[in-house]
Design a protein around this motif. Structure first.
Motif, PDB file in Angstrom:
ATOM      1  N   ALA A   1      -4.099  13.860   0.891  1.00 28.08           N
ATOM      2  CA  ALA A   1      -4.426  12.742   0.231  1.00 28.08           C
ATOM      3  C   ALA A   1      -3.837  12.786  -1.055  1.00 28.08           C
ATOM      4  N   LEU A   2      -3.141  11.559  -1.618  1.00 28.33           N
ATOM      5  CA  LEU A   2      -2.268  11.615  -2.702  1.00 28.33           C
ATOM      6  C   LEU A   2      -3.144  11.001  -3.876  1.00 28.33           C
ATOM      7  N   GLU A   3      -2.697  11.572  -5.030  1.00 31.39           N
ATOM      8  CA  GLU A   3      -3.631  11.143  -6.193  1.00 31.39           C
ATOM      9  C   GLU A   3      -2.443  11.486  -7.459  1.00 31.39           C
ATOM     10  N   ASN A   4      -2.130  10.634  -8.540  1.00 32.66           N
ATOM     11  CA  ASN A   4      -1.504  10.569  -9.504  1.00 32.66           C
ATOM     12  C   ASN A   4      -0.025  11.177  -8.968  1.00 32.66           C
ATOM     13  N   ALA A   5       0.582  10.492  -8.124  1.00 30.23           N
ATOM     14  CA  ALA A   5       1.564  10.933  -7.220  1.00 30.23           C
ATOM     15  C   ALA A   5       2.811  10.645  -8.121  1.00 30.23           C
ATOM     16  N   ALA A   6       4.187  11.511  -7.918  1.00 31.57           N
ATOM     17  CA  ALA A   6       5.094  11.177  -8.260  1.00 31.57           C
ATOM     18  C   ALA A   6       5.778   9.558  -8.157  1.00 31.57           C
ATOM     19  N   HIS A   7       5.674   9.043  -7.099  1.00 36.70           N
ATOM     20  CA  HIS A   7       6.029   7.638  -7.040  1.00 36.70           C
ATOM     21  C   HIS A   7       4.866   6.819  -6.638  1.00 36.70           C
ATOM     22  N   PRO A   8       4.006   6.336  -7.713  1.00 37.31           N
ATOM     23  CA  PRO A   8       2.908   5.623  -7.694  1.00 37.31           C
ATOM     24  C   PRO A   8       3.087   4.234  -7.131  1.00 37.31           C
ATOM     25  N   PHE A   9       4.080   3.797  -7.404  1.00 38.87           N
ATOM     26  CA  PHE A   9       4.226   2.115  -6.842  1.00 38.87           C
ATOM     27  C   PHE A   9       4.902   1.966  -5.551  1.00 38.87           C
ATOM     28  N   LEU A  10       4.383   1.145  -4.773  1.00 38.30           N
ATOM     29  CA  LEU A  10       5.208   0.781  -3.609  1.00 38.30           C
ATOM     30  C   LEU A  10       6.112  -0.093  -3.848  1.00 38.30           C
ATOM     31  N   ARG A  11       7.333   0.005  -3.211  1.00 39.80           N
ATOM     32  CA  ARG A  11       8.567  -0.678  -3.232  1.00 39.80           C
ATOM     33  C   ARG A  11       8.264  -2.205  -2.682  1.00 39.80           C
ATOM     34  N   MET A  12       9.159  -3.081  -3.366  1.00 39.61           N
ATOM     35  CA  MET A  12       9.177  -4.570  -3.002  1.00 39.61           C
ATOM     36  C   MET A  12      10.001  -4.810  -1.940  1.00 39.61           C
ATOM     37  N   ALA A  13       9.474  -5.624  -0.953  1.00 38.42           N
ATOM     38  CA  ALA A  13      10.350  -6.034   0.131  1.00 38.42           C
ATOM     39  C   ALA A  13      11.312  -7.081  -0.141  1.00 38.42           C
ATOM     40  N   LEU A  14      12.541  -7.199   0.309  1.00 40.92           N
ATOM     41  CA  LEU A  14      13.540  -7.999   0.248  1.00 40.92           C
ATOM     42  C   LEU A  14      13.162  -9.545   0.787  1.00 40.92           C
ATOM     43  N   LEU A  15      13.509 -10.715   0.260  1.00 40.74           N
ATOM     44  CA  LEU A  15      12.881 -11.973   0.576  1.00 40.74           C
ATOM     45  C   LEU A  15      13.223 -12.008   2.048  1.00 40.74           C
ATOM     46  N   LYS A  16      14.537 -11.697   2.453  1.00 38.26           N
ATOM     47  CA  LYS A  16      14.936 -11.889   3.816  1.00 38.26           C
ATOM     48  C   LYS A  16      14.182 -10.949   4.987  1.00 38.26           C
ATOM     49  N   ASN A  17      13.574  -9.728   4.432  1.00 43.84           N
ATOM     50  CA  ASN A  17      12.859  -8.977   5.334  1.00 43.84           C
ATOM     51  C   ASN A  17      11.448  -9.564   5.384  1.00 43.84           C
ATOM     52  N   ARG A  18      11.076 -10.162   4.309  1.00 39.80           N
ATOM     53  CA  ARG A  18       9.502 -10.799   4.369  1.00 39.80           C
ATOM     54  C   ARG A  18       9.829 -11.974   5.278  1.00 39.80           C
ATOM     55  N   LEU A  19      10.756 -12.822   5.280  1.00 35.81           N
ATOM     56  CA  LEU A  19      11.011 -13.893   6.111  1.00 35.81           C
ATOM     57  C   LEU A  19      11.044 -13.471   7.575  1.00 35.81           C
ATOM     58  N   GLY A  20      11.661 -12.345   7.915  1.00 36.86           N
ATOM     59  CA  GLY A  20      11.832 -11.594   9.252  1.00 36.86           C
ATOM     60  C   GLY A  20      10.414 -11.057   9.678  1.00 36.86           C
ATOM     61  N   ALA A  21       9.615 -10.652   8.802  1.00 38.61           N
ATOM     62  CA  ALA A  21       8.431  -9.939   9.139  1.00 38.61           C
ATOM     63  C   ALA A  21       7.312 -11.031   9.129  1.00 38.61           C
ATOM     64  N   SER A  22       7.476 -12.051   9.021  1.00 35.46           N
ATOM     65  CA  SER A  22       6.541 -13.128   8.843  1.00 35.46           C
ATOM     66  C   SER A  22       5.552 -13.596  10.149  1.00 35.46           C
ATOM     67  N   LYS A  23       6.470 -13.317  11.227  1.00 34.84           N
ATOM     68  CA  LYS A  23       5.788 -13.670  12.328  1.00 34.84           C
ATOM     69  C   LYS A  23       5.150 -12.326  13.258  1.00 34.84           C
ATOM     70  N   LYS A  24       5.454 -11.455  12.352  1.00 32.78           N
ATOM     71  CA  LYS A  24       5.053 -10.149  13.148  1.00 32.78           C
ATOM     72  C   LYS A  24       3.278  -9.974  12.771  1.00 32.78           C
ATOM     73  N   THR A  25       2.707  -9.415  13.810  1.00 28.49           N
ATOM     74  CA  THR A  25       1.315  -9.512  13.821  1.00 28.49           C
ATOM     75  C   THR A  25       0.707  -8.014  13.793  1.00 28.49           C
TER      76      THR A  25
END
Lengths: 265, 316
Positions: free
Chosen positions: A185-209
């Protein structure tokens, strides 16, 4: 290695005004229109899994990443998970608000974790709002019968298939080498923020459910008592007196004299 | 009603007395103290029925401790079990509640018994609200939130038992404990300056640190300021960091969200500095200054460097 991350999307409560909080306490508030975001600790767990995947790929170890949530969650969060590299995203439907039913959430997640090939490493955030129960990860580990590491801030995968888990402790921090399976269970982690997706990856993922996971109800011996819950708003101290200051210099002088006065008392 | 209080080596006498107060609030008559990692000398002055000093033979993990706790539970069968709401206490309460099938709540701030059950209060909704939970089926397992209960003052002479507990953790390959190094302990300062996201930059955070050094004041930070990398994690103040009670707390550039306020609410006086006159923090402080935090800190620092500010205070 199969990694499962349990996450929750929750309303952002930092900006809740006292009036809104009071209305929720009186049962007439509505959080449906509040801005939603990843649970603060869950976000760190999701990022931690991505970093572990990168490490494992560098070690030429096959890895699959799955993310699961219980209850309602807007599609855009699932799309984001696919876009940043999650292989599977699972939603476990819940008809009612489970904010104060951590055992039911843990039970649902345990059913998922035990299904199919199972998981070697399960990650979760230490706690999330609005229930702030801080129970789901520990209960889930108990239900799965696997070692539990609370307040984890970093995890490393070693070549021998074990993990090295770094956790906050009450008198410092610990690093433990452990065999899998395990739950962190993570708390006050070394890397607290989630990375951002690239726009092309977002577009590619938009149809996945996302997958929907249904399971049979808890067997009788696992029927837990759930407490009756009542909420109320506690009045906080008010009556702020604004200090007169026209310029930053005046404000600085006023604050320094306040500090001096306090120090002399 | 029998109650058991579960302590670890790092729990203090004050924390134990808070737990005793919570147990008495719930109507416990016979209180047993189970002190893992051995009982400190002060446990022998607590108003309890018995102290069980449990020496564990290796680094203890909550999994194995929860299993071991079952052995003592079966001897006394307490209706109420209380833990201190730190990482160790919360984790152990959660794990053991699953083993014993008990009702569970973490970080409770109040407790009372009624016919047929126990009612506890705890914070929820980003700490904005108080939730009141009613449980009817025991055993009741609760961890208590720090500084929420009085410290039960009365003295006692409990009986003492000592046991050695061999623990099994077959999954463990290596273990290292790194004691906290040079932790910034804010509890000793009469004045604490807190930096929030509204500082705007690491440079302003560094100026606040310099100002703290010149004034002899402690410097803490909110969660967003820490996670922006402006301050170390050991300076985190709030629900998941340190809870402080200085005579004066000056908060720069924080919105005043509930987790921060939980950490500073016991301060004698709170002064907030924020550029937004409608910021939530002005509803929860004693005095407010509307202005740019960076500029005000810069001016304060300049005055302090010119010797126009009070010199270093003595730490309490």
């Amino acid at each position: 290695m199969n990694i499962l991350v349990c996450f929750k999307v929750a309303p952002e409560l930092d900006s809740l005004t006292p009036e809104e909080a009071k209305a929720i306490g009186e049962g007439c508030g509505d959080l449906r229109f509040a801005k939603l975001s990843w649970g603060v600790c869950d976000e760190a767990a999701l990022e931690c899994a991505l970093r572990l995947r990168d490490e494992l790929i560098a070690q030429k170890t096959p890895v699959t990443l799955a993310a699961a949530t219980v209850g309602a969650c807007p599609q855009r969060f699932f799309t984001e998970l696919f876009a940043i590299g999650y292989d599977r995203v699972v939603q476990i439907p819940a008809e009612e608000d489970l904010s104060f039913a951590p055992r039911r959430i843990a039970f649902a997640l345990s059913r998922l974790a035990q299904s199919g090939e199972g998981f070697d490493l399960v990650l979760a955030g230490q706690q999330s709002s609005p229930g702030e129960n801080a129970q789901v990860p520990g209960l889930l580990a108990s239900m799965l019968g696997i070692p539990y590491f609370g307040r984890t801030f970093d995890i490393a995968c070693l070549k021998d298939g074990s993990v090295e888990v770094s956790s906050h402790a009450d008198l410092g921090w610990t690093r433990v080498g452990a065999r899998l399976p395990a739950l962190c269970a993570l708390e006050n982690a070394a890397h607290p923020f989630l990375r951002m997706a690239l726009l092309k990856n977002r577009l590619g993922a938009s149809k996945k459910t996302c997958e929907q996971f249904e399971f049979s109800a808890a067997p009788p011996e696992l029927k837990f008592e759930e407490p009756e819950v009542r909420l109320h708003y506690e009045h906080k101290r008010g009556n702020c007196r604004f200090l007169e200051a026209e310029t930053p210099s005046e404000a600085a002088a006023t604050l320094l004299s306040s500090i001096a006065r306090e120090a002399m008392l | 009603m029998n109650a058991a209080i579960v302590l670890s080596a790092h729990n203090s006498e004050a924390q134990a007395r808070e737990l005793l107060c919570a147990a008495r609030s719930a109507g416990a008559q016979n209180i047993f103290i189970w002190a893992f990692h051995g009982a400190a000398g002060w446990t022998m002055h607590l108003p309890a029925q018995q102290v069980l000093s449990i020496r564990v033979t290796q680094p203890s993990f909550v999994d194995s401790l929860a299993d071991a706790l079952g052995r003592y539970y079966l001897k006394v069968r307490p209706e109420l079990m209380l833990f201190y709401g730190d990482g160790w206490g919360n984790d152990l309460a959660v794990r053991f509640s699953h083993l014993c099938g008990g009702s569970l709540a973490t970080n409770i701030t109040g407790i009372r018994r009624f016919d047929g059950g126990v009612r506890v209060t705890r914070r929820a909704y980003g700490l904005h609200l108080v939730s009141e939970l009613t449980f009817q089926r025991g055993p009741f397992l609760f961890s208590i939130d720090g500084d929420s209960f009085e410290k039960l003052p009365s003295a006692g002479v409990p009986g003492l038992m000592v046991e050695t507990l061999p623990l099994q953790t077959p999954w463990r390959l290596r273990y290292e404990l790194h004691p906290r190094e040079q932790v910034e302990d804010l509890s000793g300062y009469p004045v604490v300056l807190i930096g929030g996201r509204g500082l705007g930059s690491k440079e302003n955070a560094e100026r606040l640190m310099r100002l703290g050094t010149l004034l002899g004041a402690g410097v803490g930070a909110t969660r967003p300021a820490v996670f922006n990398g402006w301050f170390g994690l050991d300076r985190l103040v709030g629900a998941s960091g340190e809870r402080i009670q200085p005579k004066l707390c000056v908060v720069f550039g924080a919105s005043g969200c509930a987790p921060l306020m939980l950490g500073i609410k016991k301060s004698g006086r709170i002064i907030a500095v924020n550029s937004d006159p409608n910021a939530q923090i002005f509803d929860a402080c004693d005095e407010g200054v509307v202005g740019d935090c960076g500029e005000i800190i810069g001016e304060m620092l300049a005055k302090a460097e010119r010797g126009e500010a009070p010199k270093a205070f003595l730490r309490i």
